[in-house]
Design an enzyme around this catalytic site. Structure first.
Site, PDB file in Angstrom:
ATOM      1  N   TYR A  23      26.972 -18.323  13.021  1.00 44.71           N
ATOM      2  CA  TYR A  23      27.235 -17.901  11.677  1.00 44.71           C
ATOM      3  C   TYR A  23      26.796 -18.861  10.919  1.00 44.71           C
ATOM      4  O   TYR A  23      25.948 -18.566   9.954  1.00 44.71           O
ATOM      5  CB  TYR A  23      28.351 -17.365  11.481  1.00 44.71           C
ATOM      6  CG  TYR A  23      28.810 -16.746  10.279  1.00 44.71           C
ATOM      7  CD1 TYR A  23      28.408 -15.643   9.805  1.00 44.71           C
ATOM      8  CD2 TYR A  23      29.369 -17.584   9.174  1.00 44.71           C
ATOM      9  CE1 TYR A  23      28.565 -15.360   8.409  1.00 44.71           C
ATOM     10  CE2 TYR A  23      29.683 -17.163   8.005  1.00 44.71           C
ATOM     11  CZ  TYR A  23      29.255 -15.799   7.777  1.00 44.71           C
ATOM     12  OH  TYR A  23      29.432 -15.561   6.278  1.00 44.71           O
ATOM     13  N   GLU A  45      34.530 -10.101   3.018  1.00 43.54           N
ATOM     14  CA  GLU A  45      34.863 -11.242   2.085  1.00 43.54           C
ATOM     15  C   GLU A  45      36.270 -10.675   1.439  1.00 43.54           C
ATOM     16  O   GLU A  45      37.361 -11.511   1.539  1.00 43.54           O
ATOM     17  CB  GLU A  45      34.073 -11.710   1.075  1.00 43.54           C
ATOM     18  CG  GLU A  45      32.990 -12.391   1.651  1.00 43.54           C
ATOM     19  CD  GLU A  45      33.024 -13.562   2.192  1.00 43.54           C
ATOM     20  OE1 GLU A  45      34.170 -14.013   2.183  1.00 43.54           O
ATOM     21  OE2 GLU A  45      32.209 -14.167   3.011  1.00 43.54           O
ATOM     22  N   TRP A  53      38.355 -17.489   7.745  1.00 46.80           N
ATOM     23  CA  TRP A  53      36.921 -16.627   7.921  1.00 46.80           C
ATOM     24  C   TRP A  53      36.741 -16.455   9.470  1.00 46.80           C
ATOM     25  O   TRP A  53      36.219 -15.403   9.769  1.00 46.80           O
ATOM     26  CB  TRP A  53      35.803 -17.556   7.495  1.00 46.80           C
ATOM     27  CG  TRP A  53      34.643 -16.531   7.545  1.00 46.80           C
ATOM     28  CD1 TRP A  53      33.443 -17.144   8.354  1.00 46.80           C
ATOM     29  CD2 TRP A  53      34.143 -15.400   7.237  1.00 46.80           C
ATOM     30  NE1 TRP A  53      32.349 -16.273   8.419  1.00 46.80           N
ATOM     31  CE2 TRP A  53      32.968 -15.058   7.823  1.00 46.80           C
ATOM     32  CE3 TRP A  53      34.900 -14.463   6.297  1.00 46.80           C
ATOM     33  CZ2 TRP A  53      32.223 -13.751   7.464  1.00 46.80           C
ATOM     34  CZ3 TRP A  53      34.043 -13.125   6.158  1.00 46.80           C
ATOM     35  CH2 TRP A  53      32.934 -12.865   6.774  1.00 46.80           C
TER      36      TRP A  53
END
Length: 193
Positions: A23, A45, A53
């Protein structure tokens, strides 16, 4: 430095996690095109708020299934039964406020006036001066505060300044790869289209 010998941003934090490294190396801080893709990033988000995350990244495919690949036309039609279904889906983050915001944001996106898109709103609030490589990465900026305010003005919710800034980072509006990261200064920014 990670287990493969590549220097990455410190936030990747989880040594030898291939999904996280992939990522970072191929998506984070790179331009994103298309309203659905921007809507997805903004939604993820928002779901990340208060969480790591990596938690969201590991659940991303489940989020895509649950929210019909973040097609705002479909998600905007979700009703009470869909919210209850999502609240029972252990594969995603089961937070009623965030689920309702994702649905409401799809509706807000579809209500925007002709000629106004997520891309144009975000680009309008891009920083004029980039952060220097030795400066600390902020949690929010004056621009992200203005972006959050603009999005709220169009009816979006769960998009505070920190979520707005995280979205700007994720989609390449700002290049926040840390000094020493192999991608510092190499990714393209402001590729909104």
């Amino acid at each position: 430095m990670s287990g493969d010998g590549t220097r990455r941003c410190a936030w990747t934090g989880i040594e030898n996690d291939e999904q996280y490294q992939r990522y970072h190396d191929t998506e984070w801080g790179r331009a994103v095109e298309g309203e659905n893709e921007l809507y997805e990033r903004l939604s993820l988000e928002a779901f990340q708020s208060g969480l790591s995350w990596i938690t969201i990244l590991r659940k991303r495919e489940a989020f895509r299934r649950a929210f019909c690949n973040f097609d705002p036309i479909i998600v905007a039609q979700f009703g009470h039964e869909d919210v209850e279904r999502l609240m029972l889906d252990a594969a995603i983050v089961r937070n009623r406020l965030k689920i309702n915001a994702t649905i409401g944001n799809a509706r807000a996106l579809l209500r925007m006036p002709a000629g106004i898109t997520l891309a144009t709103i975000i680009a309008e609030h891009a920083p004029v001066v980039a952060r220097g490589p030795e400066e600390a990465v902020p949690g929010q900026t004056a621009e992200s505060k203005q972006l959050a305010k603009a999005l709220k003005g169009y009816g979006f919710s769960f998009v505070g300044p920190t979520t707005a800034y995280a979205t700007m980072q994720a989609i390449g509006v700002v290049n926040d790869h840390e000094a020493g990261c192999w991608l510092a200064g190499k990714t393209q920014t402001l590729g909104l289209g």
